[in-house]
Design an enzyme around this catalytic site. Sequence first.
Site, short mmCIF file in Angstrom:
data_model
loop_
_atom_site.label_atom_id
_atom_site.label_comp_id
_atom_site.label_asym_id
_atom_site.label_seq_id
_atom_site.Cartn_x
_atom_site.Cartn_y
_atom_site.Cartn_z
N ASN A 165 1.96 -7.29 17.25
CA ASN A 165 1.73 -7.99 18.52
C ASN A 165 0.68 -7.16 19.26
O ASN A 165 1.00 -6.11 19.81
CB ASN A 165 3.04 -8.08 19.31
N LYS A 187 -0.78 -7.81 21.92
CA LYS A 187 -0.71 -8.02 23.38
C LYS A 187 -2.13 -8.29 23.90
O LYS A 187 -2.91 -8.93 23.19
CB LYS A 187 -0.02 -6.82 24.04
N HIS A 189 8.90 -13.35 24.35
CA HIS A 189 8.76 -11.89 24.42
C HIS A 189 9.24 -11.43 25.80
O HIS A 189 9.06 -12.15 26.79
CB HIS A 189 7.30 -11.50 24.19
N GLU A 199 8.03 -9.46 27.86
CA GLU A 199 6.97 -9.44 28.89
C GLU A 199 6.75 -10.85 29.45
O GLU A 199 6.48 -11.01 30.64
CB GLU A 199 5.68 -8.84 28.29
N GLU A 230 14.18 -6.93 20.43
CA GLU A 230 13.37 -5.88 21.03
C GLU A 230 14.04 -5.37 22.31
O GLU A 230 13.93 -6.01 23.37
CB GLU A 230 11.98 -6.43 21.41
N GLY A 235 7.00 0.17 24.19
CA GLY A 235 5.89 0.92 24.77
C GLY A 235 6.29 2.24 25.41
O GLY A 235 5.51 2.84 26.14
N SER A 291 8.64 0.53 19.93
CA SER A 291 8.18 1.86 19.51
C SER A 291 8.34 2.11 18.01
O SER A 291 8.57 3.24 17.58
CB SER A 291 8.86 2.97 20.32
P1 13P Z 1 5.63 -1.21 21.07
O1 13P Z 1 5.65 -1.16 19.57
O2 13P Z 1 4.32 -0.80 21.67
O3 13P Z 1 6.81 -0.49 21.67
O4 13P Z 1 5.80 -2.76 21.49
C1 13P Z 1 6.80 -3.51 20.92
C2 13P Z 1 6.59 -4.93 21.27
O5 13P Z 1 6.71 -5.34 22.41
C3 13P Z 1 6.19 -5.85 20.18
O6 13P Z 1 6.31 -7.17 20.56
#
Ligand code: 13P
Length: 258
Positions: free
Chosen positions: A12, A14, A100, A102, A171, A177, A216
């Site tokens: 992803n 982003k 997601h 976010e 997740e 992150g 992560s």
């Molecule tokens: P990270 O791998 O940067 O922690 O992000 C995970 C994520 O949100 C994947 O959709």
Amino acid sequence: MNKSRRPLIAGNWKMNAGGRDALGLATGVAKASAAYDAVDVVVGPPFTALAGAAHALESTGSAVTVAAQNMSAEASGAFTGEVSASMLKDSGVTWVILGHSERRALYAETDEIVTRKVAAAIAARLRPIACCGETLEEREAGRTMEVVERQVRAFLPELAKEPGFGVIAYEPVWAIGTGKVAKPEDAQAVHAMIRGLLWQSSETLAHATRILYGGSMKGDNAAGLLSQPDIDGGLVGGASLDAAGFAKIAAAAQELAR
Ligand code: 13P
């Protein structure tokens, strides 16, 4: 990982690498992961780079497929700025990440909206990667299982219509992150709970559905997570922006799948 399910490692990106750098990253992933033929590898660029990445991968004969990060629940019409499932499908996109954390936190996506999007994706033959996961506050209040169960129960009836077509990604929000990866056995406990919910619907759904872990995940912690029986792959953020680093996660999955 259970050898009856093919591992899936999805990136992803982003809101990164959506311009000129997208093709290089997508084809870099294709090259770096070409040897891992027991693994489904997916890249997730921003909207602007989806068609270009899909075309570049297809023209090189790569098995890597493309995921969008969001889409509209509507099929067409006066929805300025929105992109429909069929438009993604027509652009060569195979997957779509939905719900997601976010999107839920920053764009007020509710369980109901996520479920409508999952249904719209499946109707357009776009494969949903439906996300769930608890916040730090919810975890500390001991509400992890309750929250994830609620989120999964919302979209599960849609996934049940075609076992194996869609994927679930767990997740934990506090692991996204932050560099704070979930302990493999803690992630496994949530994945097992999700598998149990799938079982309540049907044995076929439970066996066929891949449940990814995200938060992560990196080359050096992937094997520990992927060796858990109900973790069938990863949804990778930061580490998916580097082709070689991302391919290390696919390598760990390949090793366990053989
Ligand atoms: P990270 O791998 O940067 O922690 O992000 C995970 C994520 O949100 C994947 O959709």
